[in-house]
Design an enzyme around this catalytic site. Sequence first.
Site, PDB file in Angstrom:
ATOM      1  N   ARG A   1      26.551  70.118 -21.494  1.00 57.05           N
ATOM      2  CA  ARG A   1      26.135  68.712 -21.561  1.00 57.05           C
ATOM      3  C   ARG A   1      27.050  67.873 -20.706  1.00 57.05           C
ATOM      4  O   ARG A   1      28.262  68.109 -20.658  1.00 57.05           O
ATOM      5  CB  ARG A   1      26.216  68.197 -22.995  1.00 57.05           C
ATOM      6  CG  ARG A   1      24.958  68.396 -23.786  1.00 57.05           C
ATOM      7  CD  ARG A   1      25.161  67.957 -25.207  1.00 57.05           C
ATOM      8  NE  ARG A   1      25.114  66.499 -25.357  1.00 57.05           N
ATOM      9  CZ  ARG A   1      24.000  65.788 -25.392  1.00 57.05           C
ATOM     10  NH1 ARG A   1      22.832  66.376 -25.258  1.00 57.05           N
ATOM     11  NH2 ARG A   1      24.039  64.483 -25.555  1.00 57.05           N
ATOM     12  N   ILE A   2      26.456  66.888 -20.060  1.00 55.37           N
ATOM     13  CA  ILE A   2      27.265  65.956 -19.276  1.00 55.37           C
ATOM     14  C   ILE A   2      28.020  65.057 -20.256  1.00 55.37           C
ATOM     15  O   ILE A   2      27.446  64.562 -21.235  1.00 55.37           O
ATOM     16  CB  ILE A   2      26.355  65.135 -18.342  1.00 55.37           C
ATOM     17  CG1 ILE A   2      25.781  66.078 -17.274  1.00 55.37           C
ATOM     18  CG2 ILE A   2      27.116  63.981 -17.706  1.00 55.37           C
ATOM     19  CD1 ILE A   2      24.735  65.458 -16.402  1.00 55.37           C
ATOM     20  N   LEU A   3      29.310  64.862 -19.992  1.00 53.95           N
ATOM     21  CA  LEU A   3      30.133  64.031 -20.877  1.00 53.95           C
ATOM     22  C   LEU A   3      30.075  62.575 -20.417  1.00 53.95           C
ATOM     23  O   LEU A   3      30.093  62.292 -19.211  1.00 53.95           O
ATOM     24  CB  LEU A   3      31.576  64.529 -20.856  1.00 53.95           C
ATOM     25  CG  LEU A   3      31.788  65.876 -21.551  1.00 53.95           C
ATOM     26  CD1 LEU A   3      33.111  66.498 -21.109  1.00 53.95           C
ATOM     27  CD2 LEU A   3      31.751  65.711 -23.068  1.00 53.95           C
TER      28      LEU A   3
ATOM     29  N   HIS B   1      33.342  76.144 -13.213  1.00 50.17           N
ATOM     30  CA  HIS B   1      31.975  76.020 -12.693  1.00 50.17           C
ATOM     31  C   HIS B   1      31.697  77.186 -11.750  1.00 50.17           C
ATOM     32  O   HIS B   1      32.497  77.447 -10.840  1.00 50.17           O
ATOM     33  CB  HIS B   1      31.812  74.696 -11.944  1.00 50.17           C
ATOM     34  CG  HIS B   1      30.455  74.562 -11.329  1.00 50.17           C
ATOM     35  ND1 HIS B   1      29.338  74.260 -12.083  1.00 50.17           N
ATOM     36  CD2 HIS B   1      30.033  74.742 -10.061  1.00 50.17           C
ATOM     37  CE1 HIS B   1      28.280  74.239 -11.285  1.00 50.17           C
ATOM     38  NE2 HIS B   1      28.675  74.531 -10.050  1.00 50.17           N
TER      39      HIS B   1
ATOM     40  N   GLY C   1      30.049  82.203 -24.894  1.00 50.45           N
ATOM     41  CA  GLY C   1      31.492  82.124 -25.097  1.00 50.45           C
ATOM     42  C   GLY C   1      32.284  83.314 -24.568  1.00 50.45           C
ATOM     43  O   GLY C   1      33.349  83.633 -25.095  1.00 50.45           O
ATOM     44  N   SER C   2      31.799  83.943 -23.498  1.00 48.85           N
ATOM     45  CA  SER C   2      32.592  85.062 -22.946  1.00 48.85           C
ATOM     46  C   SER C   2      33.906  84.541 -22.359  1.00 48.85           C
ATOM     47  O   SER C   2      34.926  85.232 -22.399  1.00 48.85           O
ATOM     48  CB  SER C   2      31.806  85.854 -21.906  1.00 48.85           C
ATOM     49  OG  SER C   2      31.585  85.097 -20.740  1.00 48.85           O
TER      50      SER C   2
ATOM     51  N   GLU D   1      35.955  84.949 -13.566  1.00 48.31           N
ATOM     52  CA  GLU D   1      36.265  83.827 -14.469  1.00 48.31           C
ATOM     53  C   GLU D   1      37.168  84.277 -15.611  1.00 48.31           C
ATOM     54  O   GLU D   1      38.108  83.574 -15.983  1.00 48.31           O
ATOM     55  CB  GLU D   1      34.969  83.231 -15.037  1.00 48.31           C
ATOM     56  CG  GLU D   1      34.119  82.518 -14.001  1.00 48.31           C
ATOM     57  CD  GLU D   1      32.910  81.825 -14.612  1.00 48.31           C
ATOM     58  OE1 GLU D   1      32.419  82.284 -15.658  1.00 48.31           O
ATOM     59  OE2 GLU D   1      32.468  80.821 -14.023  1.00 48.31           O
TER      60      GLU D   1
ATOM     61  N   ASP E   1      31.077  68.038 -11.841  1.00 46.93           N
ATOM     62  CA  ASP E   1      31.678  69.131 -11.068  1.00 46.93           C
ATOM     63  C   ASP E   1      32.476  68.621  -9.863  1.00 46.93           C
ATOM     64  O   ASP E   1      32.403  69.201  -8.775  1.00 46.93           O
ATOM     65  CB  ASP E   1      30.595  70.121 -10.601  1.00 46.93           C
ATOM     66  CG  ASP E   1      29.833  70.728 -11.770  1.00 46.93           C
ATOM     67  OD1 ASP E   1      30.439  70.887 -12.847  1.00 46.93           O
ATOM     68  OD2 ASP E   1      28.646  71.031 -11.606  1.00 46.93           O
TER      69      ASP E   1
ATOM     70  N   ARG F   1      23.411  59.819 -26.159  1.00 49.53           N
ATOM     71  CA  ARG F   1      24.564  60.575 -25.637  1.00 49.53           C
ATOM     72  C   ARG F   1      25.864  59.905 -26.062  1.00 49.53           C
ATOM     73  O   ARG F   1      26.834  60.561 -26.438  1.00 49.53           O
ATOM     74  CB  ARG F   1      24.483  60.652 -24.110  1.00 49.53           C
ATOM     75  CG  ARG F   1      25.646  61.419 -23.475  1.00 49.53           C
ATOM     76  CD  ARG F   1      25.540  61.469 -21.971  1.00 49.53           C
ATOM     77  NE  ARG F   1      24.266  62.000 -21.541  1.00 49.53           N
ATOM     78  CZ  ARG F   1      23.951  63.294 -21.516  1.00 49.53           C
ATOM     79  NH1 ARG F   1      24.834  64.196 -21.882  1.00 49.53           N
ATOM     80  NH2 ARG F   1      22.767  63.697 -21.114  1.00 49.53           N
TER      81      ARG F   1
HETATM   82  C1  GRF Z   1      30.342  80.388 -17.160  1.00 51.10           C
HETATM   83  O1  GRF Z   1      29.865  81.225 -16.165  1.00 51.10           O
HETATM   84  C2  GRF Z   1      30.871  79.103 -16.580  1.00 51.10           C
HETATM   85  O2  GRF Z   1      31.147  79.167 -15.220  1.00 51.10           O
HETATM   86  C3  GRF Z   1      29.760  78.121 -16.778  1.00 51.10           C
HETATM   87  O3  GRF Z   1      29.090  78.529 -17.918  1.00 51.10           O
HETATM   88  C4  GRF Z   1      29.252  79.936 -18.095  1.00 51.10           C
HETATM   89  C5  GRF Z   1      29.589  80.139 -19.542  1.00 51.10           C
HETATM   90  O4  GRF Z   1      29.580  81.490 -19.918  1.00 51.10           O
HETATM   91  N1  GRF Z   1      30.300  76.786 -16.842  1.00 51.10           N
HETATM   92  P1  GRF Z   1      30.206  81.931 -21.301  1.00 51.10           P
HETATM   93  O5  GRF Z   1      29.524  81.112 -22.394  1.00 51.10           O
HETATM   94  O6  GRF Z   1      31.679  81.674 -21.253  1.00 51.10           O
HETATM   95  O7  GRF Z   1      29.876  83.387 -21.435  1.00 51.10           O
END
Ligand code: GRF
Length: 220
Positions: free
Chosen positions: A92-94, A110, A15-16, A175, A146, A66
């Site tokens: 997970r794929i939705l 992504h 969750g960064s 990001e 994606d 699913r």
């Molecule tokens: C991110 O790098 C994002 O691009 C990918 O998953 C990673 C999640 O990282 N979809 P975090 O959990 O937000 O640290």
Amino acid sequence: MSDIKQVVVLLSGNGSNLQALLDQQDQSSYQIIGVISNRPNAYGLERARQHRIAAIPLDHKVFSSREAFDRRLQEEVERFDPDLIVLAGYMRILSPDFVHRFSDRLINIHPSLLPSYRGLDTYRRVLEDHQPAHGTTVHYVTTELDSGAHIIQAELTVSPADNEESLRQRVQAMEHRIYPKAVDLIARGRITLKEHKVWFDNRPLNPEGYLVKEDNLEIP
Ligand code: GRF
């Protein structure tokens, strides 16, 4: 009616990106009102609790399929009645029903310069292929993995000294800048989706999205 748009975040891990969204929300037009994880021990849930935000563990392993899991996920999301659903490391794929239910208010980030390197392990694959550039893409979500319309793409030059870990750190640093910005631009109505195309300040964006580079991630 409030101008602040309500956001639900779906995640599976650290969750960064959620943290970056939380850190920016006081200066932004969005508010995170709920976080849902398909992995009950995801650290992202703890980050939400620390901010006194509803944190919902929804273990996909206890569902028979699913579709059954996604139906429950849909109910949980609907209870928040959010303006926008943000996938932030949701692994997970939705199912198509879920995507159709929330399409045009469902976004993802992504770690690649889409359409290149969809799927997992992008850092390893980019290094193995000796690519000169790598990056990350914020995009709307469609039923194809994606593949939705691009909102922002951030690019870096791969250095000969890079390894998977250094690339991951550099990409994630980008990001953490562009994802809160993208959510804020959508919340302010400056980014919109019309007929599968992304518009920025009433002009259509190129297919790659709004392009920024590692040395200048500013978006006006
Ligand atoms: C991110 O790098 C994002 O691009 C990918 O998953 C990673 C999640 O990282 N979809 P975090 O959990 O937000 O640290």
